[in-house]
Design an enzyme around this catalytic site. Structure first.
Site, PDB file in Angstrom:
ATOM      1  N   HIS A 199      -7.080 -21.586   1.645  1.00  0.00           N
ATOM      2  CA  HIS A 199      -6.184 -22.623   1.154  1.00  0.00           C
ATOM      3  C   HIS A 199      -6.509 -22.992  -0.287  1.00  0.00           C
ATOM      4  O   HIS A 199      -5.639 -23.227  -1.106  1.00  0.00           O
ATOM      5  CB  HIS A 199      -6.308 -23.855   2.049  1.00  0.00           C
ATOM      6  CG  HIS A 199      -5.116 -24.731   1.945  1.00  0.00           C
ATOM      7  ND1 HIS A 199      -4.130 -24.760   2.898  1.00  0.00           N
ATOM      8  CD2 HIS A 199      -4.718 -25.553   0.959  1.00  0.00           C
ATOM      9  CE1 HIS A 199      -3.186 -25.575   2.511  1.00  0.00           C
ATOM     10  NE2 HIS A 199      -3.513 -26.081   1.343  1.00  0.00           N
ATOM     11  N   ARG A 306       0.816  -2.553   3.015  1.00  0.00           N
ATOM     12  CA  ARG A 306      -0.278  -2.221   3.938  1.00  0.00           C
ATOM     13  C   ARG A 306      -0.382  -3.322   4.980  1.00  0.00           C
ATOM     14  O   ARG A 306      -0.443  -4.499   4.625  1.00  0.00           O
ATOM     15  CB  ARG A 306      -1.601  -2.158   3.169  1.00  0.00           C
ATOM     16  CG  ARG A 306      -1.616  -1.177   2.029  1.00  0.00           C
ATOM     17  CD  ARG A 306      -3.020  -1.180   1.397  1.00  0.00           C
ATOM     18  NE  ARG A 306      -3.144  -0.145   0.417  1.00  0.00           N
ATOM     19  CZ  ARG A 306      -3.140  -0.367  -0.892  1.00  0.00           C
ATOM     20  NH1 ARG A 306      -3.022  -1.595  -1.353  1.00  0.00           N
ATOM     21  NH2 ARG A 306      -3.261   0.630  -1.731  1.00  0.00           N
ATOM     22  N   ARG A 342       4.134   0.392   6.046  1.00  0.00           N
ATOM     23  CA  ARG A 342       3.330   1.441   6.670  1.00  0.00           C
ATOM     24  C   ARG A 342       2.734   0.896   7.962  1.00  0.00           C
ATOM     25  O   ARG A 342       2.120  -0.180   7.962  1.00  0.00           O
ATOM     26  CB  ARG A 342       2.206   1.863   5.724  1.00  0.00           C
ATOM     27  CG  ARG A 342       1.312   2.957   6.283  1.00  0.00           C
ATOM     28  CD  ARG A 342       0.204   3.329   5.327  1.00  0.00           C
ATOM     29  NE  ARG A 342      -0.779   2.261   5.218  1.00  0.00           N
ATOM     30  CZ  ARG A 342      -1.798   2.269   4.354  1.00  0.00           C
ATOM     31  NH1 ARG A 342      -1.949   3.263   3.503  1.00  0.00           N
ATOM     32  NH2 ARG A 342      -2.646   1.277   4.320  1.00  0.00           N
ATOM     33  N   GLU A 441      -0.548  12.962   3.564  1.00  0.00           N
ATOM     34  CA  GLU A 441      -1.914  12.740   3.100  1.00  0.00           C
ATOM     35  C   GLU A 441      -2.940  13.640   3.788  1.00  0.00           C
ATOM     36  O   GLU A 441      -4.126  13.565   3.522  1.00  0.00           O
ATOM     37  CB  GLU A 441      -2.300  11.261   3.251  1.00  0.00           C
ATOM     38  CG  GLU A 441      -2.082  10.713   4.646  1.00  0.00           C
ATOM     39  CD  GLU A 441      -2.291   9.210   4.740  1.00  0.00           C
ATOM     40  OE1 GLU A 441      -2.954   8.636   3.862  1.00  0.00           O
ATOM     41  OE2 GLU A 441      -1.787   8.596   5.700  1.00  0.00           O
ATOM     42  N   ASN A 464      -4.690   9.126  -2.404  1.00  0.00           N
ATOM     43  CA  ASN A 464      -6.107   8.773  -2.207  1.00  0.00           C
ATOM     44  C   ASN A 464      -6.719   9.601  -1.074  1.00  0.00           C
ATOM     45  O   ASN A 464      -7.775  10.213  -1.236  1.00  0.00           O
ATOM     46  CB  ASN A 464      -6.274   7.287  -1.879  1.00  0.00           C
ATOM     47  CG  ASN A 464      -5.878   6.404  -3.041  1.00  0.00           C
ATOM     48  OD1 ASN A 464      -5.335   6.878  -4.036  1.00  0.00           O
ATOM     49  ND2 ASN A 464      -6.153   5.124  -2.929  1.00  0.00           N
ATOM     50  N   ASP A 465      -6.031   9.597   0.071  1.00  0.00           N
ATOM     51  CA  ASP A 465      -6.556  10.354   1.205  1.00  0.00           C
ATOM     52  C   ASP A 465      -6.339  11.851   1.037  1.00  0.00           C
ATOM     53  O   ASP A 465      -7.205  12.646   1.388  1.00  0.00           O
ATOM     54  CB  ASP A 465      -5.925   9.869   2.520  1.00  0.00           C
ATOM     55  CG  ASP A 465      -6.629   8.624   3.036  1.00  0.00           C
ATOM     56  OD1 ASP A 465      -7.723   8.313   2.508  1.00  0.00           O
ATOM     57  OD2 ASP A 465      -6.099   7.963   3.942  1.00  0.00           O
ATOM     58  N   ARG A 475     -15.259   9.895  -1.265  1.00  0.00           N
ATOM     59  CA  ARG A 475     -15.451   9.298  -2.584  1.00  0.00           C
ATOM     60  C   ARG A 475     -16.408   8.118  -2.568  1.00  0.00           C
ATOM     61  O   ARG A 475     -16.816   7.624  -3.609  1.00  0.00           O
ATOM     62  CB  ARG A 475     -14.113   8.907  -3.228  1.00  0.00           C
ATOM     63  CG  ARG A 475     -13.271   8.008  -2.397  1.00  0.00           C
ATOM     64  CD  ARG A 475     -11.887   7.904  -2.977  1.00  0.00           C
ATOM     65  NE  ARG A 475     -11.871   7.280  -4.291  1.00  0.00           N
ATOM     66  CZ  ARG A 475     -10.851   6.568  -4.739  1.00  0.00           C
ATOM     67  NH1 ARG A 475      -9.791   6.383  -3.994  1.00  0.00           N
ATOM     68  NH2 ARG A 475     -10.883   6.046  -5.922  1.00  0.00           N
ATOM     69  N   CYS A 512       2.377   7.161  -3.613  1.00  0.00           N
ATOM     70  CA  CYS A 512       1.629   5.923  -3.712  1.00  0.00           C
ATOM     71  C   CYS A 512       0.158   6.326  -3.760  1.00  0.00           C
ATOM     72  O   CYS A 512      -0.191   7.463  -3.511  1.00  0.00           O
ATOM     73  CB  CYS A 512       1.915   4.987  -2.546  1.00  0.00           C
ATOM     74  SG  CYS A 512       1.590   5.681  -0.934  1.00  0.00           S
TER      75      CYS A 512
END
Lengths: 602, 90
Positions: A199, A306, A342, A441, A464-465, A475, A512
């Site tokens: 908050h 996400r 997703r 991916e 990324n994947d 990574r 993405c």
């Protein structure tokens, strides 16, 4: 070029919750909840006085809160109900009667009796299943803290009375505390505890003052009056900076101001190359609050929402209703622009209890993401229901992650169809023509893209994947992280293949992942023919700027040269030569990159 | 004088802080005493904390009891408040 590296100054890393850079004097505010309260017995003759003392403390506390409420600025008036609730808690029989009875029965001091009442309330609240009700215990503790202060005669320092320009440093700030802040004097605040969605964070954004939370022990490291720098963009706090550091940060803030004004000019221009080819630029988000920034930065929609947060935030699986509310809010806020949601992309260890969780040697290759959803169908179905129901309120595209072959996709689509039939039967509204796509991916999905394309409306390449799986490197593993290389010729060829297949099948294809927001990659991706890039909102303006200054025809010609290169290093050098002239100030690039990469998680 | 009625919680968030506050606020305007009962658990309707401990999500039915001279009017307004989802949109 100014060196932004800070040497010789103490630097702390926390969580950035409200942007901006401020340089000023620290004002330590004692809001510690760990006050020691002693128990002592009261003589019979003094008992009624002790009760009186307690009642006076209650009245004093009420008076202070009423004063606070009256002083609230219009900016935060809508949060006044929190203080009304606090007033009710002070009058609540579970506080008043219970404490007074304990004083009378056990002949103990008011402080200890109050602690007992609070403990009893806490025990009752801990049993409540619903987090948003259970969390009200924080209000009770907050109120109790104020009453204790009044009992000890030590009045809580009012934040309202701070009359010089300072940065507030506190263990924690309650919403009531935050509402007291006089924003013409308080430059910003930093705290030991708190998170991105607390908050306090939301209040800081509403007040538009920089804030960094979750600094762990900042209150013990900073003394009152110390000069500090707070960087609300990346969550850094510098204690006792030297002159060079101060100048560096002042420059950074000036740059940011300049950047912001240039964004406002740029953000609403179309994202198209000099030869008129449109590339949609969208934002990746995780929290509802990020939608506003995405729009402000000129994103043309949400390319990746996400959805893991709701599953990680609590120890239990969120219910359909909660998910529906969140998705609906996002879709309504971004409407009429579309949002690609997703479905759950988590490892089993994150959401299953220990005995259900398989305990995997290699979780990245294990029961996770779509595989987990196909196994735990109730969890999956409840998310699909929530997404479909929200699709009645705007434009939603549904995306399955980590598809490795056709069977998985068909299974996922079968479950989706079952859920649609259910909703149909229940007469619940949803978008019957909802677009369904997959993340590309896993390397096998690249090879099989032509087969998969027949069954979906779009592809989104999750670099990324894909890079991790294709190059077989983790990574996060420091020994091999250097091998993580978006410019790897194999990666570029894979992306090209997916885009080519998508074009032949006439379906949309987007990208993405961090690569989408990397200014050096844009021209490669434009040359490959990608239609849409989705990145962290902060990276959108720079990408737009670059897209508006390159030609697609040239990018396509460059791509032929790039495809002839054999190593990542050669690709990088080639592309740097192309892009650098577009960014005369390299420092500018570093800064943008830092802003845009800062928030990349998962 | 005593009024007893079963009331259903229709707002999405259930009996959360703000909804409970509305009830306490209303109860404070009457001399009658107000109680709520869910299963065997009965609480004082003028105590926001007690109401919260009932832990009622959307769809829960609870029993309301008002005792005192103006209990009829209190119960009417309470029924209305529940029906209006405590002034919440959904």
């Amino acid at each position: 070029m100014k060196d932004h590296q800070v040497i010789g100054n103490d630097k702390l890393q926390g969580i950035a919750v409200s942007p901006g850079i401020i340089i000023g004097k620290a004002r330590l505010v004692d809001r510690s909840r760990e006050k020691i309260v002693y128990q002592y017995l009261i003589d019979d003759s003094e008992i009624s006085k002790e009760v009186e003392r307690f009642k006076e403390a209650l009245d004093a506390t009420k008076e202070q809160i009423v004063t606070l409420k009256n002083r609230m600025s219009d900016q935060i008036k809508e949060h006044a109900f929190i203080l009304d609730t606090h007033l009710m808690i002070i009058d609540d029989s579970m506080i008043t009667d219970s404490t007074i009875n304990t004083i009378l029965d056990q002949k103990i001091n008011a402080e200890w009796a109050l602690k007992k009442s609070v403990r009893k309330i806490r025990q009752l609240f801990e049993k409540i299943d619903y987090e948003y009700i259970r969390d009200r215990i924080n209000d009770v503790e907050n109120v109790a803290e104020r009453i204790l202060r009044n009992l000890s005669g030590k009045e809580m320092e009012s934040l309202f009375e701070i009359d010089e320009r300072v940065i507030i440093v506190a263990h924690d700030l309650s919403p009531a505390d935050t509402s007291e802040l006089n924003t013409s004097k308080v430059m910003g605040f930093i705290t030991d505890v708190g998170g991105r969605t607390s908050h306090t964070a939301i209040m800081a954004q509403a007040l538009k003052i920089p804030a960094v939370v979750g600094l762990e022990s900042v209150t013990s490291l900073i003394q009152d009056g110390t000069l500090i720098i707070v960087d609300g963009y990346i969550g850094e706090v510098i204690i006792g900076p030297d002159d060079d550091t101060i100048i560096a940060y002042q420059e950074k803030e000036i740059q940011h101001e300049r950047y912001r004004s240039s964004i406002l000019q740029l953000s609403h221009l179309p994202s198209e190359t000099v030869d008129g080819h449109k590339i949609a630029i969208k934002a990746n988000i995780e929290f509802i609050e990020e939608v506003v920034a995405a729009k402000e930065y000129g994103a043309e929609g949400i390319g990746l929402y996400r959805t893991e947060f709701h599953y990680l935030q609590k120890k239990k699986i969120p219910d359909e209703e909660e998910l529906f509310e969140a998705y609906k809010e996002v879709v309504e806020k971004i409407s009429p622009a579309p949002v690609t949601i997703r479905t759950l992309d988590l490892g089993g260890d994150k959401i299953l209890s220990n005995n259900e969780s398989p305990g995997e040697a290699n979780p990245a290759l294990g029961l996770r993401s779509i595989r987990l959803c196909l196994k735990e169908r109730d969890i999956f179905k409840s998310q699909l229901r929530a997404i479909l129901r929200a699709s009645a309120y705007g434009q939603i595209r549904l995306m399955f992650p980590m598809i490795s072959g056709l069977q998985e996709l068909l299974d996922a689509k079968q479950i989706l169809k079952e859920v649609m039939d259910e909703l149909e039967k229940e007469n619940v509204k949803y978008d019957r023509d909802i677009k369904v796509g997959i993340m590309i991916e896993v390397p096998s999905a690249v090879t099989l893209a032509d087969v998969l394309a027949k069954h979906v409306d779009f592809f989104s390449i999750g670099t990324n994947d894909l890079i991790q799986y294709a190059l077989a490197i983790d990574r996060v593993n420091e020994h091999v992280a250097y091998l993580y290389e978006p410019y790897h010729p194999a990666v570029i060829r894979m992306i090209r293949q997916v885009v080519k297949v998508a074009k032949e099948a006439d379906i949309d294809v987007s990208l993405c992942g961090e690569m989408a927001g990397d200014p050096l990659c844009v021209s490669i991706l434009v040359g490959i023919g990608i239609d849409e890039l989705s990145m962290n909102a902060g990276g959108v303006p720079l990408l737009k700027k670059i897209i508006r200054s390159i030609s697609r025809e040239e990018a396509m010609a460059d791509l032929q040269d790039i495809l002839a290169l054999n190593t990542a290093k050669e690709v990088r050098q080639f592309i740097e030569k192309r892009i650098e002239p577009l960014m005369p100030d390299l420092q500018e690039k570093d800064f943008y990159m830092k802003v845009s990469i800062d928030k990349s998680t998962h | 004088m005593e009024q007893i009625k079963r009331l259903k919680i229709n707002n999405d968030l259930g009996l959360h802080g703000r909804a409970a506050a509305r009830i306490v606020e209303l109860a404070g305007q009457y001399s009658s005493r107000l109680f709520f009962k869910k299963e065997d658990h009965e609480v004082d309707g003028s105590s926001i904390l007690s109401i919260l401990t009932l832990a009622c999500p959307k769809g829960t039915e609870i029993q309301a009891k008002a005792v005192g001279e103006d209990s009829a009017e209190l119960m009417d307004r309470l029924t209305e408040l529940f029906k209006q989802r405590f002034g919440e949109q959904k």
